[in-house]
Design a protein around this motif. Structure first.
Motif, PDB file in Angstrom:
ATOM      1  N   CYS A  90     -21.117 -34.249  38.716  1.00  0.00           N
ATOM      2  CA  CYS A  90     -21.602 -35.192  39.516  1.00  0.00           C
ATOM      3  C   CYS A  90     -22.979 -36.297  38.282  1.00  0.00           C
ATOM      4  CB  CYS A  90     -23.156 -34.541  40.306  1.00  0.00           C
ATOM      5  SG  CYS A  90     -23.053 -33.861  41.724  1.00  0.00           S
ATOM      6  N   VAL A  91     -23.707 -37.382  38.763  1.00  0.00           N
ATOM      7  CA  VAL A  91     -24.245 -37.921  37.698  1.00  0.00           C
ATOM      8  C   VAL A  91     -25.584 -37.307  38.038  1.00  0.00           C
ATOM      9  CG1 VAL A  91     -25.115 -39.999  36.835  1.00  0.00           C
ATOM     10  CG2 VAL A  91     -22.535 -39.990  37.686  1.00  0.00           C
ATOM     11  N   TYR A  92     -26.193 -37.107  36.553  1.00  0.00           N
ATOM     12  CA  TYR A  92     -27.543 -36.709  36.698  1.00  0.00           C
ATOM     13  C   TYR A  92     -28.406 -37.407  36.558  1.00  0.00           C
ATOM     14  CZ  TYR A  92     -31.193 -34.046  34.314  1.00  0.00           C
ATOM     15  OH  TYR A  92     -33.016 -32.873  34.609  1.00  0.00           O
ATOM     16  N   LEU A  93     -29.358 -37.490  37.357  1.00  0.00           N
ATOM     17  CA  LEU A  93     -30.284 -38.911  37.564  1.00  0.00           C
ATOM     18  C   LEU A  93     -31.643 -38.125  36.386  1.00  0.00           C
ATOM     19  CD1 LEU A  93     -29.944 -40.141  41.021  1.00  0.00           C
ATOM     20  CD2 LEU A  93     -29.019 -40.667  39.168  1.00  0.00           C
ATOM     21  N   ALA A  94     -31.315 -38.386  35.180  1.00  0.00           N
ATOM     22  CA  ALA A  94     -32.821 -37.882  34.261  1.00  0.00           C
ATOM     23  C   ALA A  94     -34.322 -38.346  34.898  1.00  0.00           C
ATOM     24  CB  ALA A  94     -32.356 -38.249  33.394  1.00  0.00           C
ATOM     25  N   GLU A  95     -34.189 -39.925  35.099  1.00  0.00           N
ATOM     26  CA  GLU A  95     -35.483 -40.431  35.331  1.00  0.00           C
ATOM     27  C   GLU A  95     -35.867 -39.705  36.631  1.00  0.00           C
ATOM     28  OE1 GLU A  95     -34.949 -44.282  34.655  1.00  0.00           O
ATOM     29  OE2 GLU A  95     -33.637 -44.291  32.622  1.00  0.00           O
ATOM     30  N   LEU A  96     -35.429 -40.250  37.945  1.00  0.00           N
ATOM     31  CA  LEU A  96     -35.563 -39.496  38.984  1.00  0.00           C
ATOM     32  C   LEU A  96     -37.062 -38.252  39.056  1.00  0.00           C
ATOM     33  CD1 LEU A  96     -36.730 -40.223  42.090  1.00  0.00           C
ATOM     34  CD2 LEU A  96     -33.541 -39.350  42.464  1.00  0.00           C
ATOM     35  N   HIS A  97     -35.658 -37.374  38.180  1.00  0.00           N
ATOM     36  CA  HIS A  97     -36.078 -36.043  38.085  1.00  0.00           C
ATOM     37  C   HIS A  97     -37.594 -35.982  37.786  1.00  0.00           C
ATOM     38  CE1 HIS A  97     -35.491 -31.101  37.515  1.00  0.00           C
ATOM     39  NE2 HIS A  97     -35.501 -31.451  36.393  1.00  0.00           N
ATOM     40  N   ASP A  98     -36.874 -36.461  36.782  1.00  0.00           N
ATOM     41  CA  ASP A  98     -38.906 -36.614  35.480  1.00  0.00           C
ATOM     42  C   ASP A  98     -39.876 -37.493  36.552  1.00  0.00           C
ATOM     43  OD1 ASP A  98     -37.775 -35.380  33.597  1.00  0.00           O
ATOM     44  OD2 ASP A  98     -37.383 -37.206  32.703  1.00  0.00           O
ATOM     45  N   THR A  99     -39.403 -38.541  37.616  1.00  0.00           N
ATOM     46  CA  THR A  99     -40.516 -39.069  38.156  1.00  0.00           C
ATOM     47  C   THR A  99     -41.287 -38.647  39.369  1.00  0.00           C
ATOM     48  OG1 THR A  99     -39.543 -41.496  37.912  1.00  0.00           O
ATOM     49  CG2 THR A  99     -41.327 -40.858  39.722  1.00  0.00           C
ATOM     50  N   LEU A 100     -39.760 -36.959  40.040  1.00  0.00           N
ATOM     51  CA  LEU A 100     -40.226 -36.105  41.074  1.00  0.00           C
ATOM     52  C   LEU A 100     -40.774 -34.812  40.691  1.00  0.00           C
ATOM     53  CD1 LEU A 100     -37.089 -36.848  43.820  1.00  0.00           C
ATOM     54  CD2 LEU A 100     -39.501 -37.462  43.241  1.00  0.00           C
ATOM     55  N   GLU A 101     -41.272 -34.986  39.220  1.00  0.00           N
ATOM     56  CA  GLU A 101     -41.442 -34.132  38.825  1.00  0.00           C
ATOM     57  C   GLU A 101     -41.328 -33.256  38.416  1.00  0.00           C
ATOM     58  OE1 GLU A 101     -45.671 -33.666  40.107  1.00  0.00           O
ATOM     59  OE2 GLU A 101     -46.440 -35.098  39.328  1.00  0.00           O
ATOM     60  N   GLY A 102     -39.782 -32.252  38.315  1.00  0.00           N
ATOM     61  CA  GLY A 102     -38.837 -31.676  38.363  1.00  0.00           C
ATOM     62  C   GLY A 102     -38.443 -31.422  39.582  1.00  0.00           C
ATOM     63  N   GLN A 103     -37.998 -31.848  40.254  1.00  0.00           N
ATOM     64  CA  GLN A 103     -37.753 -31.022  41.725  1.00  0.00           C
ATOM     65  C   GLN A 103     -35.750 -31.810  41.743  1.00  0.00           C
ATOM     66  OE1 GLN A 103     -38.657 -34.149  44.706  1.00  0.00           O
ATOM     67  NE2 GLN A 103     -36.972 -33.528  45.903  1.00  0.00           N
ATOM     68  N   THR A 104     -35.704 -31.020  41.686  1.00  0.00           N
ATOM     69  CA  THR A 104     -34.589 -30.887  41.732  1.00  0.00           C
ATOM     70  C   THR A 104     -32.923 -30.726  42.879  1.00  0.00           C
ATOM     71  OG1 THR A 104     -34.127 -27.969  42.452  1.00  0.00           O
ATOM     72  CG2 THR A 104     -34.975 -28.893  39.838  1.00  0.00           C
ATOM     73  N   TRP A 105     -34.377 -30.724  43.791  1.00  0.00           N
ATOM     74  CA  TRP A 105     -32.603 -30.868  45.541  1.00  0.00           C
ATOM     75  C   TRP A 105     -32.374 -32.654  45.652  1.00  0.00           C
ATOM     76  CZ3 TRP A 105     -37.231 -28.718  44.619  1.00  0.00           C
ATOM     77  CH2 TRP A 105     -38.532 -28.616  45.577  1.00  0.00           C
TER      78      TRP A 105
END
Length: 992
Positions: A90-105
């Protein structure tokens, strides 16, 4: 509630998270309040744990589903034992992960933002990570996950979503799939409308890329669903026009198809795309708009349009200078190899025509507006190419490009229209009666009027019809309010297309065959003189090969079996409609039993049947006779309708005014005759023979044949004899055949007896006029043969024999049973000239009895006796023995009588000029005055003239025998002079 509120140490789903604390964090967010507030604290705590487990499982299931569809993730942590539910990469969406405060799903709320970030990624390949344990990895997944192209990526997501939905069980949340598809379509629409957002990407061209990459795979249906959904979304948006987005794609398609050949697989891939585009209403509108020529009067512009270029794919060349793709080096290939090539060509032709038909069918059903535009395209195309029927277009040099669409295009267009006509192209179909023949005269006042009333062909009013309407007469009434159905338009369009396409190509094929025969003779002569290695001989051979390639290609295009079957059904159906119109009383609304003799006039609707419709039927029948005769064997009872057509129209000027067209029906009759062919079985030959003895109205055939034979002479036009004779050629063949059938022989004898009983009638009997023309043909052909230089006779022996004998053969067949008619004084006048021509001294030595097989006259003695009393100067001067004595016709007897006749003529050579017939120069025995010119002629001479031409030979005014005035005073003077001159000669002879 904090993260310590739930103990997940024993929950198996906790293993899906990188750590127990993250699982605790997820469960707190996912926990829903208990709906049961009346439970105890312990019960509430247990229920809360169950709800947490359920929601955890559900949200992870959704997250993994979205990962599998979009190949993106927010989880960069460790892998679990259940990671088989996840994609390999998969393409890892780092910016969105940070925006969602570490949400992994992934979930519904963040999906749109996640997809947007994926599309805006500068280099997706660098962000691809494995999302499974190594043992579960699919290395090919890196390519799919890293797909850099916007639309191909979104299309792949859509396809994966469709697969996931198909595999999902009934308990799955169907709404998530609708949401996924909406996100994909929305981003696709944005990419097409605002393509400047995506640097270095040609978004529009990616539409065609998607098609090419998926057309041959199982996911092509999902690909089409994606393209349709995106098109509908763009069409409903206010930001852009769908045509602006798709026009560059359609132009690329058009150029690509123009460069392809009939057997290129890419051509059929494009046809699949066109079928999809025209099946979608909004895209169908774009296709029609794009394919409409800017100049509607440019015939070739229709062929080079998007729809037209698909029909330009053919085994025929598009222009004379183009390379041939089939039947190369034909002289080096066997007939069997040619047949295999022909059959290999037929499959793609049928496949192509079936596909184009589907495209047209889709467009005609898409919407009233698109239907109107499509019918306008068809009508405009036919009108713009109407010049193809002009003679000069069929005699162009190889370096001249026609201003009209190609032969292959018109053949394919005809085949498509025949498919559209199939629902009503059945013999005596009730649907045929719904065709409104006043369409020929219909004129639309505007484009809107054309749409509302169904009028999309122009120029038909200029076409000559079977029965021309009287000047100022309008049997159609007021047609300004008439609405025409699709069957009416399709019927007229199909016939006109056949006229422009099939007929023209058939004509070219026949001319090319004749030219090839000439070239082959030249080549053979040159080869015999100079050998195969001579440069000139090789050039002639190359020209012959090129012509053979063109011939074989054209023949293959015309002979495609499925199209031939459609054409046969269409023309048989047309024949039944014409028979109905020609035999029914005016105003008959349904098919009526046919009764002979027919009513005096056919339906007034015949004034609206263009002649090209009848020409199409005749041309198709003659084509089958030449190139695919076995189709007549398989037609079965349908042949009856074609025979009926000849019986109704061939002998009836009241139903078909044009005598030349009625003469062509004789060619159609010849096509129906059985003939010797080793390929045909005795059963098939018997079927054809039965048509001439068992047809319910076949007794009318003999009279019909004689009538059309005579009517060719009565055209009122200046027509060369050679042309008239060429028209009568198939009539001779038909007469020869039916004379061998008792039913017809008896009928001809009846006609002859009627002629004998009414031979003095002012309106000459049909059979008498027939015999007159028969002898005219015989005299002409004999004279033509005798004019051939003697040194050419051996070279042209076969053709001379054919030209000489074809008329005399009929005399051979008829006179043995019709001796009384043949020896009557009127008939003797017709037969009088031929012997004189062939007994001239210059001709007698040139031909033998083997060269010309003259007809025996049963009552030869009577014929000679009566003939001897004719006072014609030309035959009396025959000086040498004739070369055609037969067992029934005594040459010696004729010579004896001729000698006596010569003496009689010499006796009368000094007759005054006023006693001589002005046409034949013979002494008149029964002088009559012609009332309009004032000239005097012998009754027998003018009677014979009127048999061929009902006009005064001196001023061309109408004339009949009842109009002539006997000149009894001149007749008495002539008789007195003859007697006095005979007495004087006798007295002089006695004195000497």
């Amino acid at each position: 509630m904090d993260s310590e509120g739930v103990n997940l140490s024993g929950n198996p789903f906790a293993q899906l998270f990188p750590s127990l604390s993250e699982a605790q964090h997820f469960s707190v967010k996912a926990t829903l309040p208990s709906p049961d507030s009346n439970k105890s604290d312990e019960d509430k705590k247990e229920t809360k744990t169950e709800h947490t487990a359920f929601e955890t499982r559900k949200l992870l299931s959704v997250s993994y589903l979205l990962e599998r569809i979009f190949l993106i993730t927010l989880d960069k942590g460790r892998y679990s034992l259940t990671d088989g539910l996840r994609p390999s990469f998969c393409v890892y969406l780092a910016e969105l992960h940070d925006t969602l405060e570490g949400q992994t799903w992934l979930d519904r709320d963040c999906l749109e933002q996640a997809v947007f970030e994926r599309l805006m990624h500068d280099d997706s390949a660098t962000a691809v990570i494995p999302t499974r344990n190594a043992q579960h990895l699919n290395r090919d997944g890196t390519t799919a996950a890293a797909e850099p192209r916007i639309l191909p990526y979104l299309c792949q997501c859509y396809i994966r979503a469709c697969k996931e939905e198909a595999l999902a069980d009934k308990t799955s949340d169907e709404d998530i799939f609708r949401h996924v598809q909406n996100v994909i379509v929305s981003n696709s629409k944005t990419a097409l409308i605002m393509n400047e957002l995506y640097a270095n990407q040609d978004i529009q061209s990616q539409l065609l890329t998607i098609f090419h990459e998926h057309i041959n795979f199982s996911e092509c249906e999902a690909m089409y669903r994606f393209l349709e959904a995106v098109a509908v979304a763009v069409d409903s948006a206010d930001e852009a026009e769908l045509s602006d987005i798709w026009s560059p794609v359609l132009e690329e398609m058009r150029k690509s198809i123009l460069a392809l050949s009939l057997v290129d697989s890419a051509a059929y891939q494009y046809m699949e795309l066109l079928k999809f585009l025209t099946h979608t209403a909004c895209l169908a509108r774009v296709v029609v708009e794009f394919t409409t020529p800017k100049n509607p009067d440019d015939g070739r512009a229709y062929e080079t349009s998007l729809l037209g270029c698909t029909m330009s794919l053919s085994c025929l060349v598009k222009n004379p200078a183009a390379e041939h793709g089939f039947f190369e080096n034909p002289s080096s290939s066997s007939q069997q190899e040619h047949k295999i090539t022909e059959q290999n060509v037929w499959r793609p032709i049928k496949e192509l025509n079936d596909s184009v038909y589907t495209v047209f069918y889709n467009l005609l059903r898409a919407s009233p507006d698109i239907r109107h535009r499509m019918l306008g395209w068809l009508g405009g195309c036919l009108r713009a190419n109407s010049g193809r029927t002009k003679l000069w277009t069929n005699h162009q040099f190889d370096d001249v490009v026609s201003p009209y669409a190609s032969d292959g295009f018109l053949l394919n267009l005809t085949n498509v229209l025949l498919r559209l006509c199939k629902p009503f192209a059945e013999p005596m179909s009730q649907k045929l009666l719904r065709i409104d023949l006043s369409y020929r005269m219909a004129v639309a006042s505007s484009d809107q009027d054309a749409k509302e009333r169904g009028i999309h062909m122009r120029g038909l009013a200029k076409e000559t019809c079977l029965i021309p309407a009287a000047e100022g007469d309008n049997n159609n009434g007021d047609t300004t309010q008439v609405r025409y159905n699709f069957s009416t338009e399709c019927f007229f369009m199909a016939h006109y297309s056949f006229y422009l396409g099939f007929q023209v190509v058939h004509g070219k094929l026949v001319k090319l065959s004749q030219e090839l025969g000439r070239i082959q003779r030249v080549w053979e002569d040159a080869r015999d003189m100079a050998g195969d290695s001579n440069d000139s001989v090789r050039r002639i051979h190359q020209a012959m090969d090129k012509g053979m390639t063109r011939f074989l290609s054209m023949k293959a295009g015309l002979l495609e079996p499925h199209s031939l079957e459609l054409a046969l059904n269409f023309h048989v159906a047309t024949a039944t409609l014409l028979n109905h119109l020609g035999s029914s009383r005016p105003g008959a609304a349904d098919y009526q039993p046919m009764v002979f003799p027919l009513v005096e006039e056919g339906s007034e609707s015949l004034e609206n049947i263009p002649e090209f419709m009848m020409e199409n039927v005749v041309d198709f029948m003659t084509f089958l006779r030449r190139f695919q005769d076995d189709m007549f064997q398989t037609a079965g009872s349908q042949l009856e309708h074609l025979m009926t057509l000849t019986l109704v129209f061939m002998g009836s000027p009241a139903r078909m005014r044009n005598p030349h067209l009625r003469a062509k029906l004789a060619e159609a009759l010849e096509a129906l005759m059985p003939h010797q062919d080793q390929r045909l079985t005795m059963v098939s030959m018997l079927n054809r023979r039965q048509l001439f003895v068992a047809h319910p109205h076949i007794r009318e055939l003999a009279a019909t044949l004689l009538h059309v034979f005579v009517s060719i002479e009565m055209t009122g036009q200046s027509v060369q004899f050679e042309l008239k004779f060429n028209y009568r050629r198939p009539m001779y063949i038909a007469l020869e055949y039916i004379w061998g059938l008792d039913l017809h022989k008896q009928r001809i004898k009846e006609l002859a007896d009627h002629a004998l009983q009414n031979i003095e009638a002012t309106d000459s009997p049909l059979f008498l006029r027939f015999v007159n023309l028969l002898i005219n043909d015989a005299i002409f052909l004999l004279d033509e043969a005798l004019q051939v230089p003697s040194d050419l006779i051996p070279i042209n022996q076969s053709s001379i024999k054919y030209l000489d004998l074809i008329a005399i053969l009929i005399i051979t067949l008829i006179t043995p049973g019709l001796s009384r008619s043949a020896t009557h004084s009127h008939v003797r006048a017709f037969l009088n000239v031929a012997p004189s021509n062939v007994t001239r001294p210059s001709q007698a030595a040139r031909l033998t009895s083997r060269d010309i097989n003259v007809a025996p006259l049963t009552s030869a003695d009577a014929f000679i006796h009566e003939h001897s009393h004719r006072h014609h100067r030309a035959p009396s001067r025959s000086g040498q023995p004739a070369m055609y004595a037969t067992e029934n016709f005594s040459l010696a007897a004729y010579q004896e009588v001729a000698s006596k006749q010569q003496a009689e003529d010499e006796l009368l050579e000094e007759a005054p000029e006023e006693f001589l017939d002005p046409i034949l120069g013979t002494i008149m025995r029964d002088p009559v005055l012609l009332p309009t010119s004032g000239h005097t002629m012998d009754r027998s001479t003018i009677a014979r003239h009127i048999l061929s031409d009902q006009s005064d030979p001196f001023n061309r005014q109408p004339l009949s025998m009842e109009m002539v005035v006997p000149n009894e005073q001149l007749k008495q003077q002539i008789n007195e002079w003859i007697q006095a001159h005979r007495d004087q000669k006798q007295h002089s002879k006695q004195q000497s």
